[in-house]
Design a protein around this motif. Sequence first.
Motif, short mmCIF file in Angstrom:
data_model
loop_
_atom_site.label_atom_id
_atom_site.label_comp_id
_atom_site.label_asym_id
_atom_site.label_seq_id
_atom_site.Cartn_x
_atom_site.Cartn_y
_atom_site.Cartn_z
N MET A 23 0.82 -1.21 0.00
CA MET A 23 0.00 0.00 0.00
C MET A 23 0.85 1.25 0.00
O MET A 23 1.77 1.39 0.79
CB MET A 23 -0.91 -0.01 1.23
N PRO A 74 5.47 4.83 -1.71
CA PRO A 74 6.82 4.28 -1.51
C PRO A 74 6.87 2.77 -1.79
O PRO A 74 7.81 2.28 -2.42
CB PRO A 74 7.11 4.59 -0.04
N SER A 134 6.68 2.05 -5.47
CA SER A 134 7.83 2.58 -6.21
C SER A 134 9.04 1.64 -6.11
O SER A 134 9.77 1.47 -7.08
CB SER A 134 8.16 4.01 -5.78
N ILE A 180 11.20 13.38 -4.79
CA ILE A 180 12.35 13.97 -4.13
C ILE A 180 13.59 13.20 -4.56
O ILE A 180 13.66 11.97 -4.40
CB ILE A 180 12.20 13.95 -2.59
N TYR A 223 -1.23 10.37 0.05
CA TYR A 223 -0.19 9.74 0.86
C TYR A 223 -0.73 9.04 2.10
O TYR A 223 0.02 8.42 2.83
CB TYR A 223 0.88 10.77 1.27
N MET A 254 -3.97 5.22 -3.65
CA MET A 254 -2.72 5.64 -3.03
C MET A 254 -1.45 5.30 -3.82
O MET A 254 -0.36 5.35 -3.27
CB MET A 254 -2.62 5.05 -1.61
N MET A 261 5.95 -1.38 3.81
CA MET A 261 7.05 -0.45 3.54
C MET A 261 6.53 0.95 3.22
O MET A 261 5.64 1.11 2.38
CB MET A 261 7.89 -0.96 2.39
N GLY A 262 7.09 1.95 3.88
CA GLY A 262 6.81 3.33 3.52
C GLY A 262 5.81 4.01 4.44
O GLY A 262 5.04 3.38 5.16
N ILE A 263 5.86 5.34 4.39
CA ILE A 263 5.03 6.20 5.25
C ILE A 263 3.53 5.92 5.11
O ILE A 263 2.84 5.72 6.11
CB ILE A 263 5.37 7.69 4.95
N PRO A 264 2.98 5.84 3.88
CA PRO A 264 1.53 5.61 3.79
C PRO A 264 1.12 4.28 4.41
O PRO A 264 0.12 4.20 5.13
CB PRO A 264 1.27 5.62 2.27
N SER A 265 1.92 3.23 4.18
CA SER A 265 1.56 1.91 4.69
C SER A 265 1.57 1.88 6.22
O SER A 265 0.63 1.38 6.85
CB SER A 265 2.53 0.86 4.12
N SER A 296 1.25 4.43 8.17
CA SER A 296 0.28 5.39 8.73
C SER A 296 -1.11 4.78 8.81
O SER A 296 -1.84 5.03 9.77
CB SER A 296 0.29 6.71 7.95
N THR A 348 14.90 -2.41 9.60
CA THR A 348 16.19 -2.44 8.91
C THR A 348 16.39 -1.08 8.24
O THR A 348 15.43 -0.35 8.00
CB THR A 348 16.23 -3.55 7.85
N SER A 405 14.00 14.31 4.13
CA SER A 405 15.06 14.32 3.10
C SER A 405 15.90 15.58 3.10
O SER A 405 16.95 15.64 2.48
CB SER A 405 14.43 14.18 1.71
N TYR A 431 10.77 8.97 1.05
CA TYR A 431 9.57 8.44 0.39
C TYR A 431 9.90 7.36 -0.62
O TYR A 431 9.00 6.77 -1.20
CB TYR A 431 8.79 9.57 -0.29
N ASP A 432 11.20 7.15 -0.91
CA ASP A 432 11.50 5.98 -1.73
C ASP A 432 12.91 5.48 -1.47
O ASP A 432 13.70 6.12 -0.77
CB ASP A 432 11.17 6.21 -3.20
N PHE A 433 13.18 4.32 -1.98
CA PHE A 433 14.37 3.56 -1.66
C PHE A 433 15.50 3.88 -2.63
O PHE A 433 16.67 3.77 -2.27
CB PHE A 433 14.02 2.08 -1.74
N TYR A 434 15.16 4.27 -3.84
CA TYR A 434 16.18 4.47 -4.88
C TYR A 434 16.55 5.95 -5.03
O TYR A 434 17.49 6.42 -4.39
CB TYR A 434 15.71 3.82 -6.19
N GLY A 468 15.25 8.69 -3.93
CA GLY A 468 15.13 9.47 -2.69
C GLY A 468 16.24 9.21 -1.69
O GLY A 468 16.47 10.00 -0.79
N MET A 493 12.29 4.35 5.96
CA MET A 493 11.16 4.90 5.22
C MET A 493 9.88 5.10 6.03
O MET A 493 8.81 5.28 5.45
CB MET A 493 10.88 4.03 3.98
#
Lengths: 286, 286
Positions: A82, A85, A88, A142, A183, A221, B82-86, B88, B113, B133, B183-186, B188, B221
């Motif tokens: 979800m 991020p 992506s 970003i 987001y 999302m 993984m990530g802020i939206p997930s 949250s 990790t 960031s 917001y991303d792994f690559y 960002g 993230m």
Amino acid sequence: MDEDILYHLDLGTKTHNLPAMFGDVKFVCVGGSPNRMKAFAQFMHKELQLEGDGEDIEDICAGTDRYCMFKTGPVLSISHGMGIPSISIMLHELIKLLHHARCCDVTIIRIGTSGGIGIAPGSVVITDTAVDSFFKPRFEQIILDNVVTRSTELDKELATDLLNCSRETPGFPTLIGHTMCTYDFYEGQGRLDGALCSFSREKKLDYLKRAYKAGVRNIEMESTVFAAMCGLCGLRAAVVCVTLLDRLESDQINLSHDVLVEYQQRPQLLISNFIKKQLGLCGQMS
Amino acid sequence: MDEDILYHLDLGTKTHNLPAMFGDVKFVCVGGSPNRMKAFAQFMHKELQLEGDGEDIEDICAGTDRYCMFKTGPVLSISHGMGIPSISIMLHELIKLLHHARCCDVTIIRIGTSGGIGIAPGSVVITDTAVDSFFKPRFEQIILDNVVTRSTELDKELATDLLNCSRETPGFPTLIGHTMCTYDFYEGQGRLDGALCSFSREKKLDYLKRAYKAGVRNIEMESTVFAAMCGLCGLRAAVVCVTLLDRLESDQINLSHDVLVEYQQRPQLLISNFIKKQLGLCGQMS
């Protein structure tokens, strides 16, 4: 690079023969839920009349629990979790995979769930343009500490082809519209029922009605980064989501299990018909 | 509300007796991977010397594949993707769950990790402040179409207690530092090995070195939204992540399976010792 490790897929150029495993892929279908993407792969297995039992289809990414991946003939089915991020990371590694496997003419379709605005629950929305929380057709990426704005247009011809195909797939309403990508699921989508909420019901409705006026028909999302990355990498891309509720009416998803399952099958049915048509298999099959 | 459906946890106030199920929860540990959070629950089961076999521990959220949740005594273990939206979405529904269950004095710890900056792979970083960031201690939450800036400070006393506890947990280096959340792994995180990359190795290193100078010791993230939401909702919160590589040296994670597993156990070991100490169980156990 001497070796490319696709960490979150548990695949790599030295450990796997990617051209042999994936060279014939023509369609990639992605969605948030692992179970749903497995169900879609099993459905495609049946629809493409492939040999063997589709029930015990193997998860190609079984070595990791970040994503699931299934292959049925030329169709790859992958879960992306979800949010922007999460999808992506998957897209970066998928696009590298398709490159290493020397795939060409690949069409990628996100089949997901969403909240509708001003349309009946169960409607399927084919996205023409993904927009952000400000109704703008852009994705702000970003990069290091710079903000780079990317286009979120999707393939217009593919969207029209899918709409035409939906006319031959009766049983549910399908339409083309803008899709808003946020987001988060609560404050960012104007829900009043999150752990935090600082606005009134009036402010919520005002926002959602302005979104409707701007052409937005559903909210999810992942669509902006999906459109931006696929566009930059030359993949023909579409977003096809079913709506689970009308956000002008409510915030909570309280569908019965059976109705939820039937709704989630609608984008799968449409995309399966589209793929069969593209492969010249229509009319010969159920 | 007459009924509250925690959709992504497949729990609800009418379908479940939340106070009976969760009323005694004092510690919530969250992490990205479902398998890792199951392993942590099994480990806690053993460490707390609970009755029965921890191996067949039940996933409380088995009705959905969005998140996994396990309970071992007063410890809840939940995956957040993984990530802020997930994370949250999970936090909104978890915080409502704790409220409905009338839990009090809850400590929440993210064990994850991360990529390190200028420290040895395998080091454990206890976050004092999560930064974005741009190295700023803030989380920008979009609410309707407004951007609201929230603080990302974490509980200083808890961070110090964890550092003290780490001194009694030998075998790996532990330190306190800022954690950057992207917001991303690559792109960002300044990786050169994504599907898209528009910057040079020099620009990457310049960025990461500036991050180090600003006090950043690792990158992940989820920490900014975790710190912001827990802070606003009055939860004592900490972030404890192991680093899998030094980003000044490389971009790809190429650890062997065994080393990866051992690294991932380090935050679990530290948090398990901390929880046992808090429960007055230290010294009596292995």
